[in-house]
Enzyme design. Structure first.
Site, PDB file in Angstrom:
ATOM      1  N   GLN A  92       0.600  -1.351   0.120  1.00  0.00           N
ATOM      2  CA  GLN A  92       0.247   0.040   0.113  1.00  0.00           C
ATOM      3  C   GLN A  92       0.819   1.116  -0.161  1.00  0.00           C
ATOM      4  OE1 GLN A  92      -1.366   0.200   4.635  1.00  0.00           O
ATOM      5  NE2 GLN A  92      -1.921  -1.583   3.442  1.00  0.00           N
ATOM      6  N   GLU A 113       4.461   7.808   8.504  1.00  0.00           N
ATOM      7  CA  GLU A 113       4.377   7.164   9.524  1.00  0.00           C
ATOM      8  C   GLU A 113       5.784   6.510   9.984  1.00  0.00           C
ATOM      9  OE1 GLU A 113       1.264   4.208   8.414  1.00  0.00           O
ATOM     10  OE2 GLU A 113       2.938   3.132   7.267  1.00  0.00           O
ATOM     11  N   ARG A 191      -4.422   0.870  -1.212  1.00  0.00           N
ATOM     12  CA  ARG A 191      -4.070  -0.478  -1.579  1.00  0.00           C
ATOM     13  C   ARG A 191      -3.565  -1.018  -2.881  1.00  0.00           C
ATOM     14  NH1 ARG A 191      -8.096  -2.550   0.852  1.00  0.00           N
ATOM     15  NH2 ARG A 191      -7.303  -2.478   2.715  1.00  0.00           N
TER      16      ARG A 191
END
Length: 311
Positions: A92, A113, A191
């Site tokens: 993803q 992240e 995705r």
């Protein structure tokens, strides 16, 4: 007058079943649990004067006291998860802030992240970016034609490794990994490939969006030795967060200075969090948010913890 935020906020984790999940997070659950959302705006405070309220509700009503002066908005800005991966997660990519607004609407945020590996079985690996030499047009065509795995870059990882994953970076977590993830407050995911699993509700592919936002970057796996007792060791930082590893054995001092909340998750052992006026004991995988208004505190005991805060 004592501030209503002169004590930490102990949070109730939220667990989610996932097709790729394992048994570490909730061994008694009827189905594999892949994620525990341990610090995010929907978490409910477990006790004290704010019991029953959500972290997001408190942040919106009292941004200075909860979030601190470094916060850019009143929404709680981070989402922290524990992930138990028994199978490959989908390959993803996440958009950046501008792309999120353009593709998903105003108010949407991108997602940068970072991962910190807590446990890794022998041979465990992940996907972090694309192979060197992959051109942008070449990558876009491979995504649209379902050939992204021709260019995905697999990397081995071990416990203690950290990976910063900027928005736009192709990625996936592999089997045998248990990890901590800190990210922007967003669940916007595109995705690219799902390992030929049968299509199911909520697991559609997003090839057009993925082709628009995926870059040809590679993400580095950072190897760091264990911190010394009493040390706060910086693991990674970006525009959205700083991630540190804290080692007990000696007291670890903390001070929010009114600038940023501190989100603390104990990953092993037991920690006593003490502040002027009280203390709370945190076991393995417990999480707490120290409000920006609290100021100084200390962590004592035989433990290892991770702490995320605003840069």
């Amino acid at each position: 007058m004592t501030s209503p935020f002169a004590a930490p906020l102990v949070l109730q984790a939220q667990f989610s079943e996932r097709v790729w999940g394992g048994r570490r997070l909730a061994p008694e659950a009827p189905s594999p649990v892949g994620e525990a959302w341990v610090v995010y705006e929907g978490n409910v405070v477990a006790g004290g004067p704010h019991a029953g309220r959500t972290l997001g509700g408190l942040s919106g009503a009292h941004p200075a006291e909860v979030l601190g002066s470094r916060a850019r908005e009143e929404r709680f800005p981070l989402l922290i998860k524990l992930l138990d991966c028994a199978e490959w997660l989908s390959v993803q990519v996440h958009p950046d802030d501008g792309q999120a607004r353009e593709l998903a609407g105003e108010g949407q945020l991108g997602k940068t992240e970072a991962w910190h590996i807590l446990e890794a079985e022998p041979g465990a690996e992940l996907i972090a970016g694309v192979r060197p030499g992959t051109g942008t047009d070449e990558l876009r065509a491979a995504i649209l034609e379902g050939r992204v795995m021709d260019h995905a870059r697999r990397q081995p990882v071990s416990a203690g490794d950290t990976v910063l994953m900027p928005a736009g970076t192709l990625h996936a977590l592999g089997p045998g990994l248990f990890l901590y993830e800190v990210q922007q407050t967003s669940d916007l995911t595109y995705r690219v490939y799902d390992w030929d699993r049968p299509p199911s509700a909520g697991r559609a592919l997003h090839l057009r969006e993925s082709a628009l936002v995926t870059t040809n970057a590679q993400a580095a796996v950072e190897h760091s030795g264990p911190p010394r007792a009493g040390e706060a060791q910086e693991l990674t930082r970006c525009d959205y967060f700083i991630l540190e590893r804290l080692a007990g054995g000696e007291a670890v001092e903390g001070d929010t200075r009114g600038e940023s909340f501190h989100a603390v998750t104990v990953i092993s052992g037991e920690a006593r969090l003490r502040w002027e006026g009280g203390e709370v004991t945190l076991g393995a995988l417990d999480s707490v948010v120290v409000p920006a208004a609290l100021g100084t505190y200390r962590l004592e005991g035989d433990f290892t913890a991770l702490r995320s805060r605003l840069p």
